[in-house]
Design a protein around this motif. Structure first.
Motif, PDB file in Angstrom:
ATOM      1  N   UNK A  39       0.829  -1.209   0.000  1.00  0.00           N
ATOM      2  CA  UNK A  39       0.000   0.000   0.000  1.00  0.00           C
ATOM      3  C   UNK A  39       0.863   1.260   0.000  1.00  0.00           C
ATOM      4  N   UNK A  40       1.924   1.255   0.793  1.00  0.00           N
ATOM      5  CA  UNK A  40       2.813   2.421   0.852  1.00  0.00           C
ATOM      6  C   UNK A  40       3.470   2.668  -0.504  1.00  0.00           C
ATOM      7  N   UNK A  41       3.894   1.586  -1.172  1.00  0.00           N
ATOM      8  CA  UNK A  41       4.488   1.749  -2.502  1.00  0.00           C
ATOM      9  C   UNK A  41       3.466   2.310  -3.488  1.00  0.00           C
ATOM     10  N   UNK A  42       2.248   1.810  -3.411  1.00  0.00           N
ATOM     11  CA  UNK A  42       1.199   2.296  -4.318  1.00  0.00           C
ATOM     12  C   UNK A  42       0.892   3.766  -4.048  1.00  0.00           C
ATOM     13  N   UNK A  43       0.838   4.146  -2.770  1.00  0.00           N
ATOM     14  CA  UNK A  43       0.600   5.557  -2.428  1.00  0.00           C
ATOM     15  C   UNK A  43       1.727   6.437  -2.936  1.00  0.00           C
ATOM     16  N   UNK A  44       2.965   5.980  -2.767  1.00  0.00           N
ATOM     17  CA  UNK A  44       4.111   6.767  -3.221  1.00  0.00           C
ATOM     18  C   UNK A  44       4.076   6.934  -4.737  1.00  0.00           C
ATOM     19  N   UNK A  45       3.750   5.858  -5.444  1.00  0.00           N
ATOM     20  CA  UNK A  45       3.656   5.946  -6.906  1.00  0.00           C
ATOM     21  C   UNK A  45       2.531   6.891  -7.307  1.00  0.00           C
ATOM     22  N   UNK A  46       1.417   6.839  -6.595  1.00  0.00           N
ATOM     23  CA  UNK A  46       0.292   7.738  -6.901  1.00  0.00           C
ATOM     24  C   UNK A  46       0.673   9.189  -6.631  1.00  0.00           C
ATOM     25  N   UNK A  47       1.392   9.430  -5.540  1.00  0.00           N
ATOM     26  CA  UNK A  47       1.835  10.799  -5.240  1.00  0.00           C
ATOM     27  C   UNK A  47       2.779  11.325  -6.310  1.00  0.00           C
ATOM     28  N   UNK A  48       3.684  10.477  -6.763  1.00  0.00           N
ATOM     29  CA  UNK A  48       4.623  10.886  -7.816  1.00  0.00           C
ATOM     30  C   UNK A  48       3.853  11.200  -9.098  1.00  0.00           C
ATOM     31  N   UNK A  49       2.907  10.331  -9.455  1.00  0.00           N
ATOM     32  CA  UNK A  49       2.111  10.553 -10.668  1.00  0.00           C
ATOM     33  C   UNK A  49       1.285  11.833 -10.550  1.00  0.00           C
ATOM     34  N   UNK A  50       0.715  12.057  -9.355  1.00  0.00           N
ATOM     35  CA  UNK A  50      -0.067  13.275  -9.134  1.00  0.00           C
ATOM     36  C   UNK A  50       0.807  14.511  -9.296  1.00  0.00           C
ATOM     37  N   UNK A  51       2.033  14.465  -8.791  1.00  0.00           N
ATOM     38  CA  UNK A  51       2.948  15.604  -8.929  1.00  0.00           C
ATOM     39  C   UNK A  51       3.331  15.823 -10.393  1.00  0.00           C
ATOM     40  N   UNK A  52       3.549  14.716 -11.119  1.00  0.00           N
ATOM     41  CA  UNK A  52       3.864  14.854 -12.544  1.00  0.00           C
ATOM     42  C   UNK A  52       2.705  15.490 -13.305  1.00  0.00           C
ATOM     43  N   UNK A  53       1.487  15.044 -13.003  1.00  0.00           N
ATOM     44  CA  UNK A  53       0.317  15.626 -13.676  1.00  0.00           C
ATOM     45  C   UNK A  53       0.136  17.090 -13.322  1.00  0.00           C
ATOM     46  N   UNK A  54       0.370  17.446 -12.055  1.00  0.00           N
ATOM     47  CA  UNK A  54       0.261  18.844 -11.645  1.00  0.00           C
ATOM     48  C   UNK A  54       1.296  19.693 -12.379  1.00  0.00           C
ATOM     49  N   UNK A  55       2.498  19.149 -12.564  1.00  0.00           N
ATOM     50  CA  UNK A  55       3.530  19.886 -13.290  1.00  0.00           C
ATOM     51  C   UNK A  55       3.129  20.071 -14.756  1.00  0.00           C
ATOM     52  N   UNK A  56       2.542  19.038 -15.343  1.00  0.00           N
ATOM     53  CA  UNK A  56       2.095  19.161 -16.725  1.00  0.00           C
ATOM     54  C   UNK A  56       0.973  20.191 -16.854  1.00  0.00           C
ATOM     55  N   UNK A  57       0.040  20.182 -15.911  1.00  0.00           N
ATOM     56  CA  UNK A  57      -1.052  21.162 -15.930  1.00  0.00           C
ATOM     57  C   UNK A  57      -0.483  22.572 -15.802  1.00  0.00           C
ATOM     58  N   UNK A  58       0.451  22.751 -14.897  1.00  0.00           N
ATOM     59  CA  UNK A  58       1.059  24.074 -14.722  1.00  0.00           C
ATOM     60  C   UNK A  58       1.792  24.504 -15.995  1.00  0.00           C
ATOM     61  N   UNK A  59       2.460  23.569 -16.636  1.00  0.00           N
ATOM     62  CA  UNK A  59       3.163  23.873 -17.881  1.00  0.00           C
ATOM     63  C   UNK A  59       2.169  24.326 -18.959  1.00  0.00           C
ATOM     64  N   UNK A  60       1.034  23.652 -19.045  1.00  0.00           N
ATOM     65  CA  UNK A  60      -0.001  24.029 -20.012  1.00  0.00           C
ATOM     66  C   UNK A  60      -0.571  25.405 -19.670  1.00  0.00           C
ATOM     67  N   UNK A  61      -0.787  25.649 -18.375  1.00  0.00           N
ATOM     68  CA  UNK A  61      -1.308  26.954 -17.969  1.00  0.00           C
ATOM     69  C   UNK A  61      -0.339  28.078 -18.313  1.00  0.00           C
ATOM     70  N   UNK A  62       0.949  27.854 -18.088  1.00  0.00           N
ATOM     71  CA  UNK A  62       1.953  28.876 -18.417  1.00  0.00           C
ATOM     72  C   UNK A  62       1.987  29.106 -19.920  1.00  0.00           C
ATOM     73  N   UNK A  63       1.917  28.045 -20.703  1.00  0.00           N
ATOM     74  CA  UNK A  63       1.903  28.200 -22.166  1.00  0.00           C
ATOM     75  C   UNK A  63       0.665  28.976 -22.597  1.00  0.00           C
ATOM     76  N   UNK A  64      -0.481  28.684 -21.983  1.00  0.00           N
ATOM     77  CA  UNK A  64      -1.709  29.392 -22.324  1.00  0.00           C
ATOM     78  C   UNK A  64      -1.613  30.871 -21.939  1.00  0.00           C
ATOM     79  N   UNK A  65      -1.065  31.149 -20.749  1.00  0.00           N
ATOM     80  CA  UNK A  65      -0.892  32.544 -20.325  1.00  0.00           C
ATOM     81  C   UNK A  65       0.045  33.285 -21.278  1.00  0.00           C
ATOM     82  N   UNK A  66       1.102  32.613 -21.696  1.00  0.00           N
ATOM     83  CA  UNK A  66       2.046  33.224 -22.629  1.00  0.00           C
ATOM     84  C   UNK A  66       1.348  33.542 -23.955  1.00  0.00           C
ATOM     85  N   UNK A  67       0.556  32.589 -24.441  1.00  0.00           N
ATOM     86  CA  UNK A  67      -0.174  32.815 -25.692  1.00  0.00           C
ATOM     87  C   UNK A  67      -1.182  33.954 -25.546  1.00  0.00           C
TER      88      UNK A  67
END
Length: 77
Positions: A39-67
């Protein structure tokens, strides 16, 4: 010698329930610990994936703001 053997067998028979109880309890603790680690490994993997997705969303938001900023500054395009 027979006395010692009889004493050992009697002792094992008398404590056999405790030995079996300890073995079952030990097995269940090991099983629970493995489950907790999975369970701890699964939670850690989920947290990492969530952080990656948040970074991608932020990257898209910055690109949209720039545009949007570019469109506001250069309305002729």
């Amino acid at each position: 010698m027979d006395f010692l053997l009889a004493f050992a067998v009697t002792g094992l028979a008398a404590s056999g329930g405790w030995i079996a109880w300890a073995a079952v309890r030990s097995w269940s603790r090991i099983r629970d610990r493995r489950h907790e680690l999975r369970l701890a490994r699964a939670r850690a993997a989920a947290d990492i994936r969530r952080a990656e997705l948040a970074a991608q969303v932020r990257e898209i938001e910055v690109a949209n703001e720039t545009y949007q900023d570019f469109v506001r500054r250069h309305p002729e395009r």
